[in-house]
Design a protein around this motif. Structure first.
Motif, PDB file in Angstrom:
ATOM      1  N   ALA A  23       0.842  -1.200   0.000  1.00 47.87           N
ATOM      2  CA  ALA A  23       0.000   0.000   0.000  1.00 47.87           C
ATOM      3  C   ALA A  23       0.874   1.246   0.000  1.00 47.87           C
ATOM      4  N   GLY A  24       1.897   1.254   0.835  1.00 47.62           N
ATOM      5  CA  GLY A  24       2.801   2.407   0.889  1.00 47.62           C
ATOM      6  C   GLY A  24       3.509   2.655  -0.421  1.00 47.62           C
ATOM      7  N   ILE A  25       3.950   1.593  -1.073  1.00 49.85           N
ATOM      8  CA  ILE A  25       4.629   1.738  -2.364  1.00 49.85           C
ATOM      9  C   ILE A  25       3.670   2.294  -3.411  1.00 49.85           C
ATOM     10  N   ARG A  26       2.446   1.797  -3.414  1.00 46.26           N
ATOM     11  CA  ARG A  26       1.458   2.295  -4.382  1.00 46.26           C
ATOM     12  C   ARG A  26       1.091   3.752  -4.107  1.00 46.26           C
ATOM     13  N   PHE A  27       1.039   4.145  -2.846  1.00 42.91           N
ATOM     14  CA  PHE A  27       0.709   5.533  -2.509  1.00 42.91           C
ATOM     15  C   PHE A  27       1.860   6.486  -2.817  1.00 42.91           C
ATOM     16  N   LEU A  28       3.041   5.948  -3.150  1.00 40.36           N
ATOM     17  CA  LEU A  28       4.143   6.816  -3.584  1.00 40.36           C
ATOM     18  C   LEU A  28       3.786   7.592  -4.852  1.00 40.36           C
ATOM     19  N   ALA A  29       2.870   7.040  -5.656  1.00 42.20           N
ATOM     20  CA  ALA A  29       2.412   7.764  -6.854  1.00 42.20           C
ATOM     21  C   ALA A  29       1.795   9.092  -6.452  1.00 42.20           C
ATOM     22  N   PHE A  30       1.044   9.098  -5.368  1.00 44.62           N
ATOM     23  CA  PHE A  30       0.428  10.314  -4.846  1.00 44.62           C
ATOM     24  C   PHE A  30       1.509  11.298  -4.381  1.00 44.62           C
ATOM     25  N   SER A  31       2.444  10.803  -3.585  1.00 41.40           N
ATOM     26  CA  SER A  31       3.475  11.668  -2.997  1.00 41.40           C
ATOM     27  C   SER A  31       4.396  12.274  -4.041  1.00 41.40           C
ATOM     28  N   THR A  32       4.868  11.451  -4.965  1.00 40.50           N
ATOM     29  CA  THR A  32       5.803  11.968  -5.968  1.00 40.50           C
ATOM     30  C   THR A  32       5.115  12.957  -6.913  1.00 40.50           C
ATOM     31  N   THR A  33       3.874  12.682  -7.261  1.00 37.82           N
ATOM     32  CA  THR A  33       3.141  13.616  -8.119  1.00 37.82           C
ATOM     33  C   THR A  33       2.882  14.919  -7.384  1.00 37.82           C
ATOM     34  N   SER A  34       2.637  14.849  -6.090  1.00 39.52           N
ATOM     35  CA  SER A  34       2.409  16.052  -5.299  1.00 39.52           C
ATOM     36  C   SER A  34       3.638  16.963  -5.326  1.00 39.52           C
ATOM     37  N   VAL A  35       4.804  16.387  -5.170  1.00 37.24           N
ATOM     38  CA  VAL A  35       6.041  17.171  -5.210  1.00 37.24           C
ATOM     39  C   VAL A  35       6.260  17.758  -6.609  1.00 37.24           C
ATOM     40  N   ALA A  36       6.085  16.943  -7.632  1.00 35.33           N
ATOM     41  CA  ALA A  36       6.280  17.420  -9.010  1.00 35.33           C
ATOM     42  C   ALA A  36       5.303  18.544  -9.349  1.00 35.33           C
ATOM     43  N   ALA A  37       4.049  18.399  -8.935  1.00 35.80           N
ATOM     44  CA  ALA A  37       3.047  19.436  -9.222  1.00 35.80           C
ATOM     45  C   ALA A  37       3.377  20.733  -8.492  1.00 35.80           C
ATOM     46  N   ALA A  38       3.875  20.625  -7.277  1.00 31.39           N
ATOM     47  CA  ALA A  38       4.249  21.826  -6.525  1.00 31.39           C
ATOM     48  C   ALA A  38       5.347  22.596  -7.251  1.00 31.39           C
ATOM     49  N   ILE A  39       6.298  21.872  -7.786  1.00 28.78           N
ATOM     50  CA  ILE A  39       7.385  22.519  -8.532  1.00 28.78           C
ATOM     51  C   ILE A  39       6.848  23.150  -9.809  1.00 28.78           C
ATOM     52  N   LEU A  40       6.011  22.427 -10.519  1.00 36.46           N
ATOM     53  CA  LEU A  40       5.470  22.913 -11.785  1.00 36.46           C
ATOM     54  C   LEU A  40       4.553  24.123 -11.598  1.00 36.46           C
ATOM     55  N   ILE A  41       3.634  24.072 -10.646  1.00 36.24           N
ATOM     56  CA  ILE A  41       2.670  25.164 -10.469  1.00 36.24           C
ATOM     57  C   ILE A  41       3.350  26.439 -10.002  1.00 36.24           C
ATOM     58  N   SER A  42       4.472  26.312  -9.317  1.00 36.02           N
ATOM     59  CA  SER A  42       5.172  27.504  -8.838  1.00 36.02           C
ATOM     60  C   SER A  42       5.617  28.402  -9.989  1.00 36.02           C
ATOM     61  N   ARG A  43       5.732  27.839 -11.179  1.00 37.13           N
ATOM     62  CA  ARG A  43       6.121  28.639 -12.350  1.00 37.13           C
ATOM     63  C   ARG A  43       4.975  29.501 -12.878  1.00 37.13           C
ATOM     64  N   PHE A  44       3.743  29.176 -12.495  1.00 34.34           N
ATOM     65  CA  PHE A  44       2.576  29.890 -13.014  1.00 34.34           C
ATOM     66  C   PHE A  44       1.926  30.807 -11.984  1.00 34.34           C
ATOM     67  N   VAL A  45       2.389  30.765 -10.761  1.00 34.29           N
ATOM     68  CA  VAL A  45       1.727  31.480  -9.677  1.00 34.29           C
ATOM     69  C   VAL A  45       1.625  32.981  -9.942  1.00 34.29           C
ATOM     70  N   HIS A  46       2.624  33.579 -10.532  1.00 28.32           N
ATOM     71  CA  HIS A  46       2.609  35.024 -10.735  1.00 28.32           C
ATOM     72  C   HIS A  46       2.024  35.433 -12.085  1.00 28.32           C
ATOM     73  N   ARG A  47       1.525  34.473 -12.840  1.00 29.76           N
ATOM     74  CA  ARG A  47       1.008  34.774 -14.176  1.00 29.76           C
ATOM     75  C   ARG A  47      -0.511  34.698 -14.286  1.00 29.76           C
ATOM     76  N   LEU A  48      -1.128  33.919 -13.412  1.00 31.46           N
ATOM     77  CA  LEU A  48      -2.570  33.670 -13.523  1.00 31.46           C
ATOM     78  C   LEU A  48      -3.316  34.304 -12.354  1.00 31.46           C
ATOM     79  N   PRO A  49      -4.592  34.633 -12.563  1.00 34.57           N
ATOM     80  CA  PRO A  49      -5.383  35.196 -11.463  1.00 34.57           C
ATOM     81  C   PRO A  49      -5.463  34.220 -10.285  1.00 34.57           C
ATOM     82  N   MET A  50      -5.379  34.777  -9.092  1.00 30.98           N
ATOM     83  CA  MET A  50      -5.401  33.964  -7.876  1.00 30.98           C
ATOM     84  C   MET A  50      -6.682  33.138  -7.776  1.00 30.98           C
ATOM     85  N   SER A  51      -7.814  33.700  -8.206  1.00 36.83           N
ATOM     86  CA  SER A  51      -9.077  32.953  -8.111  1.00 36.83           C
ATOM     87  C   SER A  51      -9.029  31.684  -8.962  1.00 36.83           C
TER      88      SER A  51
END
Length: 174
Positions: A23-51
Motif C-alpha cells: 500500500a505504501g509503495i502504491r501511494f508513492l504515486a500520490f506523494s511523488t506527483t504532489s512534489v512534481a506538481a508543486a514545482i510545476l505550479i510555482s512557475r505559473f503562480v505570478h502569471r494567472l489570477p489567484m481565483s
C-alpha cells in the motif's frame, strides 16, 4: 483529499488485499506527483489570477476522486490514476494556499501563514469525520461525497470573486 486518504488506506489494505508495504509503495504515486506538481505550479503562480489558481487544486482532486469511482475489471487502475491526479491537486493546492498567505501585509504574515497551516490540519480532521458516514455505505459512496466537497472547494473562490477584478499573486489588487 486527506480525509479520504484515511479510508482509501483501509480500502487498499482491506478489500483490495494489499499489505502495508505494498500500500505504501502504491501511494508513492500520490506523494511523488504532489512534489512534481508543486514545482510545476510555482512557475505559473505570478502569471494567472489567484481565483483561478485557488480552484486548480480542489478541481484536480474532485476529478481524481471521480476517476477512482470508475468501475474496472482491475480496481487498481482507476485508483492509481486517481492517486496521481489527486497528488497533482494537493501539490498545486499547497503552493497556491501558501502564496495566498504571502499576500498578507508584512506585519500579519506570520499570522496568515499560521492560519493557513492550522486550517489544513483542521480540514483533514473534519474530512475524516465527515467521510466516516458515507464510507460505511461503501468506498464508492465516500469517494463521491469527497468529490462533491472538493468540487465545492474549487467553485467557491470563483463564485466569491464574481464581478471583481481577480488578484494575481505578488501584485496589488487595486
Amino acid at each position: 483529499m486527506l480525509g479520504a486518504f484515511t479510508y482509501l488506506t483501509l480500502y487498499v489494505q482491506g478489500p483490495l488485499g494489499a499489505g502495508p508495504v505494498e500500500a505504501g509503495i502504491r501511494f508513492l504515486a500520490f506523494s511523488t506527483t504532489s512534489v512534481a506538481a508543486a514545482i510545476l505550479i510555482s512557475r505559473f503562480v505570478h502569471r494567472l489570477p489567484m481565483s483561478v489558481l485557488i480552484a486548480v487544486g480542489p478541481g484536480l482532486i474532485a476529478v481524481a476522486l471521480l476517476v477512482m469511482t470508475i468501475p474496472s475489471v482491475d480496481p487498481w487502475i482507476p485508483l492509481m490514476a486517481g492517486l496521481v491526479l489527486s497528488g497533482a491537486g494537493l501539490g498545486a493546492g499547497n503552493v497556491i494556499s501558501n502564496q495566498v498567505a504571502l499576500t498578507a501585509p508584512a506585519d500579519r504574515l506570520g499570522m496568515a501563514t499560521g492560519i493557513i497551516n492550522a486550517l489544513k490540519q483542521v480540514g483533514t480532521a473534519v474530512g475524516v469525520a465527515i467521510l466516516a458516514l458515507p464510507y460505511g455505505a461503501g468506498v464508492r459512496t465516500m469517494l463521491l461525497v469527497a468529490a462533491a466537497l472538493a468540487a465545492a472547494g474549487a467553485l467557491l473562490p470563483l463564485g466569491l470573486l464574481r464581478g471583481r477584478r481577480p488578484a494575481v499573486a505578488g501584485r496589488p489588487t487595486g
